[in-house]
Design a protein around this motif. Sequence first.
Motif, mmCIF file in Angstrom:
data_model
loop_
_atom_site.group_PDB
_atom_site.id
_atom_site.type_symbol
_atom_site.label_atom_id
_atom_site.label_comp_id
_atom_site.label_asym_id
_atom_site.label_seq_id
_atom_site.Cartn_x
_atom_site.Cartn_y
_atom_site.Cartn_z
ATOM 1 N N VAL A 121 0.844 -1.191 0.000
ATOM 2 C CA VAL A 121 0.000 0.000 0.000
ATOM 3 C C VAL A 121 0.881 1.243 0.000
ATOM 4 O O VAL A 121 1.912 1.285 0.686
ATOM 5 C CB VAL A 121 -0.920 0.036 1.252
ATOM 6 N N ILE A 122 0.480 2.250 -0.769
ATOM 7 C CA ILE A 122 1.077 3.585 -0.678
ATOM 8 C C ILE A 122 0.146 4.437 0.188
ATOM 9 O O ILE A 122 -1.036 4.592 -0.130
ATOM 10 C CB ILE A 122 1.246 4.236 -2.059
ATOM 11 N N LEU A 136 1.904 7.506 -8.138
ATOM 12 C CA LEU A 136 2.980 6.584 -7.811
ATOM 13 C C LEU A 136 2.418 5.197 -7.510
ATOM 14 O O LEU A 136 2.962 4.177 -7.962
ATOM 15 C CB LEU A 136 3.773 7.113 -6.614
ATOM 16 N N ALA A 137 1.318 5.145 -6.755
ATOM 17 C CA ALA A 137 0.682 3.856 -6.449
ATOM 18 C C ALA A 137 0.236 3.150 -7.725
ATOM 19 O O ALA A 137 0.421 1.939 -7.881
ATOM 20 C CB ALA A 137 -0.509 4.071 -5.515
ATOM 21 N N LEU A 138 -0.343 3.919 -8.647
ATOM 22 C CA LEU A 138 -0.780 3.340 -9.921
ATOM 23 C C LEU A 138 0.408 2.808 -10.700
ATOM 24 O O LEU A 138 0.343 1.715 -11.303
ATOM 25 C CB LEU A 138 -1.533 4.394 -10.735
ATOM 26 N N ASN A 141 1.248 -0.388 -9.368
ATOM 27 C CA ASN A 141 0.108 -1.309 -9.353
ATOM 28 C C ASN A 141 -0.288 -1.679 -7.926
ATOM 29 O O ASN A 141 -0.507 -2.846 -7.589
ATOM 30 C CB ASN A 141 0.411 -2.576 -10.161
ATOM 31 N N ARG A 142 -0.371 -0.646 -7.075
ATOM 32 C CA ARG A 142 -0.721 -0.823 -5.682
ATOM 33 C C ARG A 142 -1.841 0.152 -5.294
ATOM 34 O O ARG A 142 -2.000 1.206 -5.925
ATOM 35 C CB ARG A 142 0.496 -0.585 -4.786
ATOM 36 N N PRO A 143 -2.612 -0.169 -4.244
ATOM 37 C CA PRO A 143 -3.651 0.758 -3.792
ATOM 38 C C PRO A 143 -3.053 1.973 -3.091
ATOM 39 O O PRO A 143 -1.934 1.909 -2.553
ATOM 40 C CB PRO A 143 -4.479 -0.076 -2.813
#
Length: 244
Positions: A121-122, A136-138, A141-143
Amino acid sequence: MSGLSTTDTPADSVATNPSQPSITSSSITDASRREPASTTTGTAELAGQSVNALTGHEQEKLETAKKLVINALRFVPDFPIPGINFIDILPIFQNPVAFESLLEVLVLLIRERFSDQIPDVIVGLEARGFLFGPTLALRLNRPFVPVRKKGKMPGACRTVEYKKEYGKDEFQVQLDAIKPGQTCLIVDDIIATGGTAAAAGQLVELSDAKVMGYLFMIEITNLKGKALLGDKPFITLVEHDEEE
Protein backbone atom coordinates in the motif's frame (compact mmCIF):
# COMPACT_ATOMS: atom_id res chain seq x y z
CA MET A 1 6.41 7.84 19.87
CA SER A 2 6.20 10.75 22.25
CA GLY A 3 3.56 13.34 21.63
CA LEU A 4 1.11 10.92 20.03
CA SER A 5 -2.17 9.59 21.37
CA THR A 6 -4.64 7.36 19.58
CA THR A 7 -8.33 6.52 19.39
CA ASP A 8 -10.64 4.62 17.07
CA THR A 9 -13.54 6.96 16.30
CA PRO A 10 -16.44 7.13 13.87
CA ALA A 11 -15.90 10.10 11.60
CA ASP A 12 -18.47 11.81 9.72
CA SER A 13 11.61 19.35 -20.55
CA VAL A 14 12.20 21.78 -17.68
CA ALA A 15 14.04 25.09 -17.57
CA THR A 16 15.79 26.37 -14.44
CA ASN A 17 13.60 28.91 -12.67
CA PRO A 18 15.20 32.29 -13.36
CA SER A 19 13.99 33.68 -10.03
CA GLN A 20 16.13 31.15 -8.11
CA PRO A 21 19.31 30.58 -10.12
CA SER A 22 21.11 28.79 -7.28
CA ILE A 23 18.07 27.27 -5.54
CA THR A 24 18.92 29.14 -2.34
CA SER A 25 16.45 30.44 0.19
CA SER A 26 15.90 31.90 3.64
CA SER A 27 13.80 30.40 6.43
CA ILE A 28 12.61 27.36 4.50
CA THR A 29 9.96 25.26 6.24
CA ASP A 30 7.41 22.68 5.27
CA ALA A 31 4.79 25.32 4.69
CA SER A 32 2.02 22.78 4.19
CA ARG A 33 1.89 22.05 7.92
CA ARG A 34 4.88 23.21 9.91
CA GLU A 35 5.56 26.41 11.78
CA PRO A 36 8.10 29.11 10.77
CA ALA A 37 11.75 28.57 11.53
CA SER A 38 14.21 31.32 12.37
CA THR A 39 15.58 33.20 9.37
CA THR A 40 18.72 31.60 7.99
CA THR A 41 20.34 31.08 4.65
CA GLY A 42 19.82 27.67 3.12
CA THR A 43 20.65 25.57 0.10
CA ALA A 44 18.74 22.78 -1.57
CA GLU A 45 20.80 19.84 -2.77
CA LEU A 46 20.26 16.47 -4.37
CA ALA A 47 20.08 13.72 -1.81
CA GLY A 48 23.29 11.70 -1.82
CA GLN A 49 21.83 8.22 -1.59
CA SER A 50 23.65 5.19 -2.94
CA VAL A 51 22.34 3.79 -6.19
CA ASN A 52 24.68 0.82 -6.41
CA ALA A 53 21.83 -1.58 -7.13
CA LEU A 54 20.93 0.25 -10.35
CA THR A 55 22.50 -0.18 -13.75
CA GLY A 56 24.65 2.53 -15.21
CA HIS A 57 21.83 3.61 -17.52
CA GLU A 58 19.40 3.74 -14.60
CA GLN A 59 21.83 5.79 -12.52
CA GLU A 60 22.14 8.26 -15.38
CA LYS A 61 18.36 8.50 -15.67
CA LEU A 62 18.11 8.97 -11.93
CA GLU A 63 20.54 11.88 -11.80
CA THR A 64 18.95 13.55 -14.84
CA ALA A 65 15.49 13.24 -13.32
CA LYS A 66 16.69 14.63 -9.99
CA LYS A 67 18.05 17.72 -11.71
CA LEU A 68 14.83 18.24 -13.65
CA VAL A 69 12.82 18.05 -10.45
CA ILE A 70 15.02 20.40 -8.42
CA ASN A 71 15.08 22.93 -11.27
CA ALA A 72 11.29 22.95 -11.26
CA LEU A 73 11.04 23.87 -7.57
CA ARG A 74 10.09 27.46 -6.85
CA PHE A 75 10.68 29.51 -3.71
CA VAL A 76 7.99 32.06 -2.87
CA PRO A 77 9.13 34.68 -0.33
CA ASP A 78 6.96 35.74 2.61
CA PHE A 79 4.28 33.10 2.08
CA PRO A 80 2.06 32.24 3.86
CA ILE A 81 3.38 34.79 6.36
CA PRO A 82 6.34 37.22 6.35
CA GLY A 83 9.66 35.49 6.98
CA ILE A 84 8.69 32.20 5.32
CA ASN A 85 10.21 31.26 1.97
CA PHE A 86 7.68 28.71 0.71
CA ILE A 87 8.94 25.67 -1.22
CA ASP A 88 6.46 25.39 -4.08
CA ILE A 89 6.37 21.97 -5.72
CA LEU A 90 3.38 22.77 -7.94
CA PRO A 91 5.45 23.74 -11.02
CA ILE A 92 6.51 20.09 -11.24
CA PHE A 93 2.91 19.06 -11.88
CA GLN A 94 2.38 21.82 -14.42
CA ASN A 95 5.05 20.32 -16.65
CA PRO A 96 4.44 16.75 -17.92
CA VAL A 97 8.17 16.17 -18.42
CA ALA A 98 8.99 17.16 -14.85
CA PHE A 99 6.10 15.09 -13.46
CA GLU A 100 7.14 12.04 -15.47
CA SER A 101 10.72 12.54 -14.27
CA LEU A 102 9.53 12.72 -10.67
CA LEU A 103 7.63 9.45 -10.95
CA GLU A 104 10.51 7.75 -12.72
CA VAL A 105 13.05 8.74 -10.09
CA LEU A 106 10.77 7.76 -7.19
CA VAL A 107 10.20 4.30 -8.66
CA LEU A 108 13.95 3.88 -9.17
CA LEU A 109 14.68 4.96 -5.59
CA ILE A 110 12.08 2.54 -4.23
CA ARG A 111 13.60 -0.29 -6.25
CA GLU A 112 17.12 0.70 -5.18
CA ARG A 113 16.11 0.72 -1.50
CA PHE A 114 13.83 -2.30 -1.39
CA SER A 115 15.03 -4.39 -4.36
CA ASP A 116 12.18 -6.65 -5.53
CA GLN A 117 9.99 -5.92 -2.50
CA ILE A 118 7.13 -3.65 -3.49
CA PRO A 119 4.96 -2.16 -0.71
CA ASP A 120 1.42 -3.50 -0.51
CA VAL A 121 0.00 0.00 0.00
CA ILE A 122 1.08 3.59 -0.68
CA VAL A 123 -0.10 5.79 2.20
CA GLY A 124 -0.21 9.51 1.35
CA LEU A 125 -0.41 12.43 3.77
CA GLU A 126 -2.76 15.38 3.38
CA ALA A 127 -2.50 17.42 1.37
CA ARG A 128 0.43 17.51 -1.01
CA GLY A 129 1.16 13.82 -0.61
CA PHE A 130 -2.05 13.44 -2.62
CA LEU A 131 -0.47 15.19 -5.62
CA PHE A 132 1.88 12.32 -6.49
CA GLY A 133 0.95 9.48 -4.12
CA PRO A 134 -1.98 8.10 -6.15
CA THR A 135 -0.02 8.25 -9.42
CA LEU A 136 2.98 6.58 -7.81
CA ALA A 137 0.68 3.86 -6.45
CA LEU A 138 -0.78 3.34 -9.92
CA ARG A 139 2.72 3.12 -11.40
CA LEU A 140 3.51 0.38 -8.85
CA ASN A 141 0.11 -1.31 -9.35
CA ARG A 142 -0.72 -0.82 -5.68
CA PRO A 143 -3.65 0.76 -3.79
CA PHE A 144 -3.44 4.28 -2.40
CA VAL A 145 -4.71 5.13 1.11
CA PRO A 146 -5.08 8.76 2.23
CA VAL A 147 -4.30 10.01 5.74
CA ARG A 148 -6.37 13.14 6.43
CA LYS A 149 -7.11 15.66 9.13
CA LYS A 150 -9.86 14.64 11.54
CA GLY A 151 -13.42 14.98 10.29
CA LYS A 152 -12.70 14.92 6.54
CA MET A 153 -13.53 11.27 5.81
CA PRO A 154 -16.79 9.35 6.33
CA GLY A 155 -17.20 6.15 8.27
CA ALA A 156 -15.27 4.73 11.20
CA CYS A 157 -11.70 5.99 11.43
CA ARG A 158 -8.60 5.45 13.51
CA THR A 159 -7.31 8.67 15.02
CA VAL A 160 -3.86 9.78 16.17
CA GLU A 161 -3.20 13.05 17.95
CA TYR A 162 0.22 14.60 17.42
CA LYS A 163 2.03 17.68 18.65
CA LYS A 164 3.13 20.54 16.45
CA GLU A 165 5.42 23.39 17.37
CA TYR A 166 2.44 25.42 18.56
CA GLY A 167 -0.50 23.24 19.55
CA LYS A 168 -1.69 19.87 18.34
CA ASP A 169 -3.66 18.26 15.53
CA GLU A 170 -5.21 14.91 14.64
CA PHE A 171 -4.78 12.56 11.69
CA GLN A 172 -7.18 9.82 10.65
CA VAL A 173 -7.31 6.79 8.37
CA GLN A 174 -10.48 4.87 7.55
CA LEU A 175 -10.83 1.75 9.64
CA ASP A 176 -10.90 -0.72 6.74
CA ALA A 177 -8.45 1.06 4.41
CA ILE A 178 -5.29 -0.76 5.54
CA LYS A 179 -5.52 -4.50 6.06
CA PRO A 180 -3.67 -6.38 8.84
CA GLY A 181 -0.27 -7.61 7.72
CA GLN A 182 0.09 -5.25 4.75
CA THR A 183 3.37 -3.42 4.19
CA CYS A 184 2.97 0.33 3.74
CA LEU A 185 5.19 3.02 2.24
CA ILE A 186 4.28 6.45 3.67
CA VAL A 187 4.78 9.35 1.23
CA ASP A 188 4.64 13.12 1.54
CA ASP A 189 6.15 16.13 -0.17
CA ILE A 190 8.36 17.44 2.64
CA ILE A 191 9.64 16.22 6.00
CA ALA A 192 10.59 18.96 8.43
CA THR A 193 9.93 18.27 12.12
CA GLY A 194 8.56 14.79 11.37
CA GLY A 195 5.39 14.92 13.49
CA THR A 196 2.90 14.23 10.72
CA ALA A 197 4.92 11.37 9.25
CA ALA A 198 5.31 9.78 12.69
CA ALA A 199 1.55 10.07 13.26
CA ALA A 200 0.87 8.36 9.92
CA GLY A 201 3.26 5.59 10.91
CA GLN A 202 1.36 5.02 14.11
CA LEU A 203 -1.92 4.83 12.20
CA VAL A 204 -0.40 2.08 10.05
CA GLU A 205 0.72 0.16 13.13
CA LEU A 206 -2.69 0.58 14.78
CA SER A 207 -4.11 -1.12 11.68
CA ASP A 208 -1.93 -4.17 12.48
CA ALA A 209 0.09 -3.41 9.38
CA LYS A 210 3.80 -2.71 8.90
CA VAL A 211 5.58 0.51 8.01
CA MET A 212 7.92 -0.56 5.23
CA GLY A 213 9.48 2.91 5.04
CA TYR A 214 9.02 6.59 4.32
CA LEU A 215 9.45 8.56 1.09
CA PHE A 216 9.67 12.34 0.75
CA MET A 217 10.40 14.67 -2.13
CA ILE A 218 12.27 17.12 0.13
CA GLU A 219 13.95 16.78 3.54
CA ILE A 220 14.70 19.84 5.69
CA THR A 221 17.77 18.21 7.20
CA ASN A 222 18.57 20.63 10.03
CA LEU A 223 15.13 20.12 11.62
CA LYS A 224 16.01 16.42 12.15
CA GLY A 225 12.48 15.12 11.59
CA LYS A 226 13.93 11.78 10.56
CA ALA A 227 14.70 11.11 14.24
CA LEU A 228 10.98 10.65 14.98
CA LEU A 229 10.71 7.85 12.44
CA GLY A 230 12.95 5.40 14.24
CA ASP A 231 15.02 2.99 12.19
CA LYS A 232 12.58 2.64 9.30
CA PRO A 233 13.98 2.91 5.77
CA PHE A 234 13.96 6.49 4.56
CA ILE A 235 13.99 7.77 0.97
CA THR A 236 14.32 11.41 -0.01
CA LEU A 237 14.96 13.04 -3.36
CA VAL A 238 16.20 16.51 -2.35
CA GLU A 239 17.91 17.62 0.87
CA HIS A 240 17.72 21.18 2.12
CA ASP A 241 19.64 22.63 5.08
CA GLU A 242 18.46 26.00 6.37
CA GLU A 243 21.70 26.61 8.19
CA GLU A 244 24.12 26.30 5.27
